[in-house]
Scaffold this motif. Sequence first.
Motif, PDB file in Angstrom:
ATOM      1  N   THR A  33       2.424   1.916  -3.489  1.00 51.29           N
ATOM      2  CA  THR A  33       1.525   2.102  -4.624  1.00 51.29           C
ATOM      3  C   THR A  33       1.133   3.569  -4.710  1.00 51.29           C
ATOM      4  OG1 THR A  33       0.644  -0.138  -4.411  1.00 51.29           O
ATOM      5  CG2 THR A  33      -0.681   1.432  -5.647  1.00 51.29           C
TER       6      THR A  33
ATOM      7  N   VAL B 166      -4.164  -2.228  -4.977  1.00 48.91           N
ATOM      8  CA  VAL B 166      -3.665  -3.174  -3.969  1.00 48.91           C
ATOM      9  C   VAL B 166      -4.554  -4.416  -3.923  1.00 48.91           C
ATOM     10  CG1 VAL B 166      -3.232  -3.530  -1.514  1.00 48.91           C
ATOM     11  CG2 VAL B 166      -2.524  -1.394  -2.608  1.00 48.91           C
TER      12      VAL B 166
ATOM     13  N   ARG C 133      -5.933   3.717  -5.491  1.00 52.34           N
ATOM     14  CA  ARG C 133      -4.793   3.079  -4.837  1.00 52.34           C
ATOM     15  C   ARG C 133      -5.218   1.796  -4.115  1.00 52.34           C
ATOM     16  NH1 ARG C 133      -1.374   6.404  -0.292  1.00 52.34           N
ATOM     17  NH2 ARG C 133       0.370   4.953   0.008  1.00 52.34           N
ATOM     18  N   ILE C 134      -6.326   1.885  -3.392  1.00 54.36           N
ATOM     19  CA  ILE C 134      -6.854   0.700  -2.705  1.00 54.36           C
ATOM     20  C   ILE C 134      -7.222  -0.376  -3.724  1.00 54.36           C
ATOM     21  CG2 ILE C 134      -8.768  -0.165  -1.311  1.00 54.36           C
ATOM     22  CD1 ILE C 134      -8.769   2.574   0.120  1.00 54.36           C
TER      23      ILE C 134
ATOM     24  N   PHE D  37       0.831  -1.207   0.000  1.00 55.45           N
ATOM     25  CA  PHE D  37       0.000   0.000   0.000  1.00 55.45           C
ATOM     26  C   PHE D  37       0.863   1.253   0.000  1.00 55.45           C
ATOM     27  CE2 PHE D  37      -2.462   3.333   2.129  1.00 55.45           C
ATOM     28  CZ  PHE D  37      -3.590   3.354   1.327  1.00 55.45           C
TER      29      PHE D  37
END
Length: 400
Positions: free
Chosen positions: A89, A105, A101-102, A86
């Motif tokens: 990224t 991941v 971003r989440i 995380f």
Amino acid sequence: MQLAYLVNQYPAVSHSFVRREILAIEALGHSVSRFSIRAPQRDLPDARDRQEALKTATILSGNSAGLAAAAIQRLLRHPRRVLTAFRQTRSAPGRAGLVRRIAYVAEGIWLGRELERAGVQHLHAHFGTNPAAVARVAHLVSGISYSFTVHGPDEFDEPAHIDLPGKIADASFVVAISDYGRSQLCRWSKLADWHKIVVVRCGLDIDQFDQFAAENENERDLDLCTIARLAPQKGLPILIEALGSLARAGRRPNLTIIGDGPLRDELEAQARNHGVADQVRFLGARDGATVTEVLTRSKIMVLPSFAEGLPVVIMEAYACGTPVATTAIAGIPELVDRSCGWLIPPGSAEALAAAITAGLDSSIAQRQQLSAVGQARVRDLHDVRKNAKQLVGHVEAALQ
């Protein structure tokens, strides 16, 4: 070896070079699992792409519950790995960037789990944008090595924003499709990582194209063709402008355009405004057989791009015995020069009109000589079987 490929959308009309690369690697005796972030393109015109779609697993395909479950499970088992992924990224700032971003991941965690289940030894991604981001997460959470191919120009537009240096640092190796591309990757990476950046050019099935190459130039009943996505970076408004200039001078060559995209309506309107609508055929997206047929029937393939990597369609044109008029940008001059075509400055309708005139005024023998030089270069530099062996060699070295 047990390998895997990741692409943002696979299969797709514009990603036939990925299909050829995968099949060439499998022909060498290796196994390749296919993964696509988004669902394959609908209504694929090429039967070979439709076959590939049946072999491809899609990460985002009504799979939000599966992504969430895989992420929670991995977080509970290996919290440090997930937190590292995380942190490393990148995405745009703000709430939308955080959501993206989440998502990266979660996609990477799910992919890492699937790679482990399949016994994959190495993951290769095409494009240094979101596929490389997801591949990097898969590597960080699973330990499976990864590499990626950078085509440009998108990766070079915002290299810091997509954390291109970080992706290069974590990869086993990174592929550029031209020497120009390698120079840009070196520009945006640490000197200590330069040794990882290699050139593996996109390839064609040369034997397949050889059977289509026209032997009798007199049979070419089309003047010009363009095979490109109808997007701003391809510079097609300059081509329509050049045709308008030629029409005002009393010359009206025909043009066949294969491809689709956001500029289609504007290009059609522009052709009407310049009085050349009757000269221009917009065929939309077509299968590989139609592309080959149009190339072999055309006297010149024209590509007035503003930004590129090294367009595969130039290789296809030469393989079909068709000389090329294109712009002197990015990796294009590594394949095209005055011995096999016409190079012009980008953005100049005047220069493009002059190149088209020179090409159409050339004799059959002159165009055959130009295309023969291009064919030889494609055979030497862009044979997919040779290039697949080269790529496999880099993977084997990475796994040692």
